[in-house]
Design a protein around this motif. Structure first.
Motif, PDB file in Angstrom:
ATOM      1  N   VAL A 384       0.858  -1.184   0.000  1.00 50.41           N
ATOM      2  CA  VAL A 384       0.000   0.000   0.000  1.00 50.41           C
ATOM      3  C   VAL A 384       0.896   1.237   0.000  1.00 50.41           C
ATOM      4  N   PRO A 385       0.352   2.436  -0.298  1.00 50.29           N
ATOM      5  CA  PRO A 385       1.168   3.656  -0.193  1.00 50.29           C
ATOM      6  C   PRO A 385       1.804   3.759   1.192  1.00 50.29           C
ATOM      7  N   TYR A 386       3.099   3.978   1.201  1.00 49.58           N
ATOM      8  CA  TYR A 386       3.820   3.833   2.466  1.00 49.58           C
ATOM      9  C   TYR A 386       3.415   4.872   3.506  1.00 49.58           C
ATOM     10  N   GLN A 387       2.704   5.938   3.106  1.00 46.88           N
ATOM     11  CA  GLN A 387       2.258   6.912   4.088  1.00 46.88           C
ATOM     12  C   GLN A 387       1.294   6.302   5.111  1.00 46.88           C
ATOM     13  N   PHE A 388       0.659   5.173   4.765  1.00 51.35           N
ATOM     14  CA  PHE A 388      -0.317   4.554   5.652  1.00 51.35           C
ATOM     15  C   PHE A 388       0.299   3.467   6.531  1.00 51.35           C
ATOM     16  N   LEU A 389       1.583   3.245   6.444  1.00 53.49           N
ATOM     17  CA  LEU A 389       2.209   2.268   7.334  1.00 53.49           C
ATOM     18  C   LEU A 389       2.137   2.782   8.778  1.00 53.49           C
ATOM     19  N   PRO A 390       1.873   1.910   9.749  1.00 60.62           N
ATOM     20  CA  PRO A 390       1.598   2.354  11.138  1.00 60.62           C
ATOM     21  C   PRO A 390       2.849   2.698  11.942  1.00 60.62           C
ATOM     22  N   GLY A 435       8.644  13.072  10.391  1.00 65.34           N
ATOM     23  CA  GLY A 435       7.303  13.021  10.964  1.00 65.34           C
ATOM     24  C   GLY A 435       7.271  12.320  12.304  1.00 65.34           C
ATOM     25  N   GLY A 436       8.084  11.262  12.472  1.00 65.24           N
ATOM     26  CA  GLY A 436       8.128  10.546  13.746  1.00 65.24           C
ATOM     27  C   GLY A 436       8.658  11.415  14.874  1.00 65.24           C
ATOM     28  N   LEU A 437       9.661  12.242  14.580  1.00 64.66           N
ATOM     29  CA  LEU A 437      10.190  13.148  15.596  1.00 64.66           C
ATOM     30  C   LEU A 437       9.116  14.135  16.048  1.00 64.66           C
ATOM     31  N   THR A 438       8.370  14.684  15.095  1.00 70.29           N
ATOM     32  CA  THR A 438       7.284  15.603  15.442  1.00 70.29           C
ATOM     33  C   THR A 438       6.217  14.905  16.268  1.00 70.29           C
ATOM     34  N   THR A 439       5.852  13.694  15.883  1.00 70.02           N
ATOM     35  CA  THR A 439       4.821  12.941  16.603  1.00 70.02           C
ATOM     36  C   THR A 439       5.240  12.667  18.040  1.00 70.02           C
ATOM     37  N   ALA A 440       6.489  12.273  18.246  1.00 67.68           N
ATOM     38  CA  ALA A 440       6.963  11.981  19.600  1.00 67.68           C
ATOM     39  C   ALA A 440       6.974  13.237  20.464  1.00 67.68           C
ATOM     40  N   LEU A 441       7.395  14.364  19.895  1.00 71.73           N
ATOM     41  CA  LEU A 441       7.455  15.604  20.674  1.00 71.73           C
ATOM     42  C   LEU A 441       6.070  16.115  21.048  1.00 71.73           C
ATOM     43  N   ALA A 458      -1.907  19.289  14.032  1.00 68.18           N
ATOM     44  CA  ALA A 458      -0.486  19.640  13.914  1.00 68.18           C
ATOM     45  C   ALA A 458       0.303  18.532  13.223  1.00 68.18           C
ATOM     46  N   ILE A 459       0.060  17.280  13.605  1.00 68.33           N
ATOM     47  CA  ILE A 459       0.774  16.156  12.987  1.00 68.33           C
ATOM     48  C   ILE A 459       0.410  16.056  11.507  1.00 68.33           C
ATOM     49  N   SER A 460      -0.856  16.240  11.179  1.00 68.18           N
ATOM     50  CA  SER A 460      -1.279  16.177   9.769  1.00 68.18           C
ATOM     51  C   SER A 460      -0.624  17.275   8.953  1.00 68.18           C
ATOM     52  N   PHE A 461      -0.563  18.472   9.515  1.00 65.84           N
ATOM     53  CA  PHE A 461       0.045  19.597   8.782  1.00 65.84           C
ATOM     54  C   PHE A 461       1.529  19.342   8.533  1.00 65.84           C
ATOM     55  N   VAL A 462       2.234  18.877   9.572  1.00 63.76           N
ATOM     56  CA  VAL A 462       3.671  18.593   9.416  1.00 63.76           C
ATOM     57  C   VAL A 462       3.888  17.487   8.388  1.00 63.76           C
ATOM     58  N   ASN A 463       3.079  16.434   8.457  1.00 66.39           N
ATOM     59  CA  ASN A 463       3.214  15.337   7.493  1.00 66.39           C
ATOM     60  C   ASN A 463       2.955  15.816   6.069  1.00 66.39           C
ATOM     61  N   PHE A 464       1.935  16.654   5.894  1.00 69.91           N
ATOM     62  CA  PHE A 464       1.616  17.178   4.551  1.00 69.91           C
ATOM     63  C   PHE A 464       2.781  18.011   4.019  1.00 69.91           C
ATOM     64  N   ASP A 479       4.239  18.112  -9.391  1.00 59.89           N
ATOM     65  CA  ASP A 479       3.627  17.011 -10.119  1.00 59.89           C
ATOM     66  C   ASP A 479       2.340  16.655  -9.382  1.00 59.89           C
ATOM     67  N   PRO A 480       1.270  16.291 -10.067  1.00 57.45           N
ATOM     68  CA  PRO A 480       0.030  15.929  -9.353  1.00 57.45           C
ATOM     69  C   PRO A 480       0.238  14.823  -8.321  1.00 57.45           C
ATOM     70  N   GLU A 481       1.162  13.912  -8.584  1.00 55.60           N
ATOM     71  CA  GLU A 481       1.398  12.841  -7.621  1.00 55.60           C
ATOM     72  C   GLU A 481       1.956  13.374  -6.302  1.00 55.60           C
ATOM     73  N   VAL A 482       2.654  14.497  -6.364  1.00 57.22           N
ATOM     74  CA  VAL A 482       3.185  15.097  -5.135  1.00 57.22           C
ATOM     75  C   VAL A 482       2.046  15.490  -4.211  1.00 57.22           C
ATOM     76  N   LEU A 483       1.017  16.121  -4.765  1.00 54.69           N
ATOM     77  CA  LEU A 483      -0.128  16.541  -3.967  1.00 54.69           C
ATOM     78  C   LEU A 483      -0.894  15.333  -3.441  1.00 54.69           C
ATOM     79  N   ILE A 484      -1.019  14.287  -4.228  1.00 54.08           N
ATOM     80  CA  ILE A 484      -1.719  13.071  -3.775  1.00 54.08           C
ATOM     81  C   ILE A 484      -0.973  12.428  -2.614  1.00 54.08           C
ATOM     82  N   ASP A 485       0.350  12.287  -2.746  1.00 56.08           N
ATOM     83  CA  ASP A 485       1.141  11.694  -1.664  1.00 56.08           C
ATOM     84  C   ASP A 485       1.066  12.539  -0.397  1.00 56.08           C
ATOM     85  N   ALA A 486       1.094  13.867  -0.551  1.00 54.44           N
ATOM     86  CA  ALA A 486       0.993  14.747   0.614  1.00 54.44           C
ATOM     87  C   ALA A 486      -0.370  14.609   1.290  1.00 54.44           C
ATOM     88  N   GLY A 487      -1.419  14.437   0.483  1.00 55.19           N
ATOM     89  CA  GLY A 487      -2.750  14.211   1.052  1.00 55.19           C
ATOM     90  C   GLY A 487      -2.814  12.916   1.844  1.00 55.19           C
TER      91      GLY A 487
END
Length: 849
Positions: A384-390, A435-441, A458-464, A479-487
């Motif tokens: 799956v898109p790696y952004q959804f890995l837990p 993103g993990g550093l932001t999440t932990a802080l 805040a976590i969503s904004f940093v990840n985007f 590239d349109p894929e950049v916006l999709i991955d950021a979403g």
């Protein structure tokens, strides 16, 4: 015996932790070994049509095409003409050679002039007396040109038509090479290998001195000028340049021709190859080749298309080509070895910086459960898109439930391991580490429910922002894929917070984890135990509130867990609910301990800790709060009843102090020690506050109480330093100064003044009396409790019922005071009558109302 128990426990913990570490590494090794690097692929062969359409699973380099471009760039570099630079030494050499040549010409001309002068004297007859030399001879010999000289009329200057050299003359020479017969000037001139015709040679030798000097200077100037312009090679352009320069000189065309022949003879290229610049330029050209890449989801080979060398190489790089098992094993071992090194580094970090985790089986089991669950999910969701890995879920849970620093370290390890499983590129690492550093802080802000939504945003904004920046840089533009991955990354941030907060009850129930949210729930006044204390033991409840405030303030100041300290302060005395009337803060009327033996009083005092543990288990309080209940008295001596027992003993009898000590353990962590000190200081300061003159007395008393606990050995295992104890003392003093601040003294009013101040028409108009507020009523009850001087712990059985009745009446009085303002007119009189009916509570009822 104690040492044997400790050793047994350490051995048991070591074995337990060893099993968890081994199981965690086995899961990790299996996930990595079966990941994208050594996994099975399709069966492809070069030159055979493909049976399916294959797309790139990630961005990859076409190495064969790139190598082809690189080889072409290298060929272009080798074909490049060498770079040259002007060599000033060559110019100096040319000018020197020309100068030396002209010096030889000077000697030849001198010989020629002497020879001409001699021949003239021999051939010319003597003039008759009176004859004019001019008339006889016409022109002078110097002005006459010998026959055949190049300056004959009609002969033009053509630099491109070089005069044919004279035929070589056979000159007899000696054995040493010297000529037997002296050479004539013309022969000497020809020996210089100068390309001049006979006429030019004779003209050159017969030039007058002035013209000859002009010619010499002109030749040097022309050579210097042409050399300064730079001569890459002696070609037609260079010769024409010499001719053009000579035309600017003050010489006739014949003399210019001689100068041209001399200058063109000596001119040389003054540019040489610059090896360093040439090599650098060739390297630059060789490095300027295009790197060919295949983007994600771009078709590598279509259905039915012949598989080329390039396609097969890319399929191999993507791991899509199936390999025999014996060829996969080395690759699997390499990947597992790399991840094993990372795993060992994390274990070393835990052993050095997270020793408490190794001592707590539940926390160790919690970490193992979260880790293994996330590792399995990553293996299952690798496509799956790696952004959804837990990975962020893992980081946030570890930071919230165990330790923030450990969450940051394990986030880096989990990100690298997941990259090995999915075989992603560097953007994967950048995204999950940032993103993990932001999440932990931000994990610590999830303790407050009203902040949870803001943390998710805040976590969503940093990840985007992070994903968009990485994609923009990787693709060298939008590239349109950049916006999709950021979403996808933003959605992942929201779901991370939702899933983590939603799963907290599960972790709390199965592993006894205490979160800040759980502790906040415990300190809610609507909690069942808190409601019971308000009703059944209001004095203890008030005492617990003060202890909680003291403990929370001190914990904040020394960097301990303030929420845990506050919760411990709330619940440390819940055991007093069994016999609240035996404790001084709930005392109403005569002290029941005056009627029982000191040993029984001590047993009743000690029993409140035992009953508190039972209530904690019954209401499923967290283990950490139960520990505070057990440890808040430690092994302290109940000094009042110990001294009372000693005073009552006959002469010669001894009293065992251990019979009057709490039989529990001393505080084992900072928060427990803080609650013990807060409990001790609150009770003592409350009884001594009226006798203190200023704030310095208060601080001195607090320090003395803390030192007493320290000297008694109650704080040895609490992990509190001497500096912490000093900060705690100042924190307690700060709270007490706010509670017991100086009040304005009110003047006393006599009974007559009270009657005069009473409104005359109040009774006649039926105006209702002003009732005290609930706060005033509670304050009055607290003042009554402060007047007690001994702890009520035991009483004869015949007195117990009467005291229980008094406690119930006190509770009813508090409830009545709380609802007083809502009563109809005349309610004050009825409340007063109700209290007056019971002789036991006359005095305290008057204070309350």
């Amino acid at each position: 015996m104690i040492d044997l128990k400790k050793r047994s426990k350490r051995s048991e913990n070591f074995f337990f932790n060893f099993l968890l570490i081994a199981a965690a590494f086995a899961i990790t090794a299996f996930a990595v070994a079966t990941g994208a690097y050594p996994k099975d692929g399709y069966i492809f062969e070069i030159g055979i049509p493909s049976e399916q359409k294959v797309k790139a699973t990630r961005r990859i380099e076409n190495k064969i095409a790139t190598e082809r471009n690189r080889a072409e760039a290298e060929r272009d570099a080798m074909d490049m003409k060498p770079l040259t630079k002007k060599d000033p030494q060559i110019g100096e050499k040319v000018l020197q050679n020309a100068t030396d040549f002209m010096a030889k010409i000077d000697e030849i001309r001198l010989d020629y002039q002497r020879q001409e002068a001699l021949e003239t004297q021999v051939q010319m007859p003597s003039p008759a007396p009176g004859e004019d030399m001019g008339e006889q001879g016409g022109e002078s010999d110097y002005a006459r040109e010998p026959e055949g000289v190049g300056s004959v009329e009609g002969e033009s200057f053509d630099p491109e038509a070089s005069a044919e050299p004279p035929p070589p003359t056979s000159i007899p020479v000696t054995e040493s090479g010297a000529p037997l017969i002296p050479l004539t000037p013309l022969e000497q001139l020809r020996s210089l290998q100068l390309t001049l015709s006979d006429s030019q040679a004779k003209l050159f030798l017969s030039l007058d001195d002035e013209t000859y000097e002009k010619l010499k200077v002109s030749i040097i100037q022309v050579l210097d000028s042409v050399l300064n312009q730079g001569v890459l090679e002696v070609d037609i352009k260079t010769l024409l340049n010499i001719q053009e320069e000579l035309r600017g000189m003050d010489l006739n065309s014949d003399v210019q021709g001689i100068g041209y022949q001399i200058a063109s003879t000596f001119i040389e290229p003054n540019f040489v190859v610059d090896q360093e610049a040439t090599e650098k330029a060739r390297q630059e050209i060789a490095s300027q080749y295009q790197k060919v890449e295949i983007l994600k989801d771009q078709t590598i080979v279509d259905d039915g298309e012949i598989i080329s060398d390039e396609a097969y190489a890319m399929l191999m790089d993507l791991g899509m080509v199936s390999q025999p098992m014996h060829e996969k094993i080395p690759q699997m071992l390499k990947v597992v070895a790399v991840d094993g090194i990372l795993f060992a580094m994390c274990i070393i970090y835990i052993f050095i910086y997270c020793k408490d985790l190794l001592k707590n089986k539940k926390q160790a089991g919690l970490l193992f459960t979260i880790y293994s669950s996330v590792m399995v999910i990553i293996s299952l969701l690798s496509k799956v898109p790696y952004q959804f890995l837990p990975i962020f879920i893992f980081t946030l849970l570890v930071s919230m439930l165990i330790n923030m620093n450990l969450g940051i370290v394990l986030n880096m390890f989990m990100s690298l391991t997941a990259m090995l499983i999915t075989k992603e590129d560097s953007s994967f690492i950048l995204f999950f580490m940032g993103g993990g550093l932001t999440t932990a802080l931000l994990a610590k802000h999830t303790a407050e429910r009203n902040h949870v939504f803001l943390v998710g945003i805040a976590i969503s904004f940093v990840n985007f922002a992070l994903m968009f920046s990485i994609g923009y840089l990787a693709r060298n533009g939008y590239d349109p894929e950049v916006l999709i991955d950021a979403g996808y990354a933003a959605i992942s941030g929201i779901f991370t917070v939702i899933l983590c907060i939603g799963s907290l009850p599960f972790w709390e129930a199965f592993f006894g984890v205490v979160t800040n949210i759980k502790l906040m729930d415990l300190t809610n006044p609507s909690n069942a135990l808190m409601r019971r204390m308000i009703i059944e033991a209001p004095g203890t409840y008030h005492h617990s509130l003060v202890v909680a405030n003291l403990a929370e303030t001190a914990a904040c100041d020394i960097g301990a867990d303030a929420s845990l300290a506050r919760a411990g302060g709330y619940y440390h005395d819940i055991g007093k609910l069994k016999h609240p009337q035996y404790f001084v803060e709930n005392l109403i009327g005569e002290n029941p301990h005056n009627f029982i033996e000191p040993r029984m009083s001590a047993e009743l005092i000690i029993s409140h800790v035992k009953y508190g543990i039972e209530l904690a288990e019954e209401h499923k309080l967290p283990n950490i709060v139960r520990d505070i209940i057990v440890e808040h008295h430690g092994t302290t001596l109940i000094q009042f009843f110990y001294c009372k027992e000693k005073d009552s003993c006959a002469e010669g009898e001894t009293v065992n102090a251990d019979d009057f000590r709490y039989p529990f353990r001393a505080p084992q962590f900072k928060e427990s020690g803080i609650v013990m000190l807060a409990d001790t200081v609150e009770a003592a300061v409350r009884s001594m506050i009226n006798g203190m003159r200023n704030a310095d007395d208060l601080v001195a008393s607090i320090r003395k109480l803390i030192k007493g606990k320290l000297d008694d050995g109650q704080l040895l295992e609490s992990q509190l330093s001497i500096k912490d104890l000093d900060v705690i003392a100042m924190s307690f003093a700060k709270v007490f100064n706010g509670m017991y601040h100086e009040r304005i003294p009110y003047p006393k009013i006599t009974e007559e003044e009270k009657q005069d101040a009473k409104p005359p028409s109040a009774a006649s108009k039926g105006e209702k009396l002003k009732a005290p507020s609930p706060k005033e009523a509670a304050s009055s009850l607290g003042m009554a409790a402060d007047e007690a001087t001994a702890s009520v712990e035991s009483a004869p059985s015949e007195l117990e019922e009467a005291i229980a009745k008094a406690a119930r009446q006190t509770s009813e009085a508090l409830q009545a005071a709380a609802s007083y303002e809502k009563a109809p007119d005349g309610a004050a009189d009825s409340y007063g009558d109700a209290f007056a009916e019971d002789g036991v509570l006359d005095a305290h009822a008057g204070i309350a109302l």
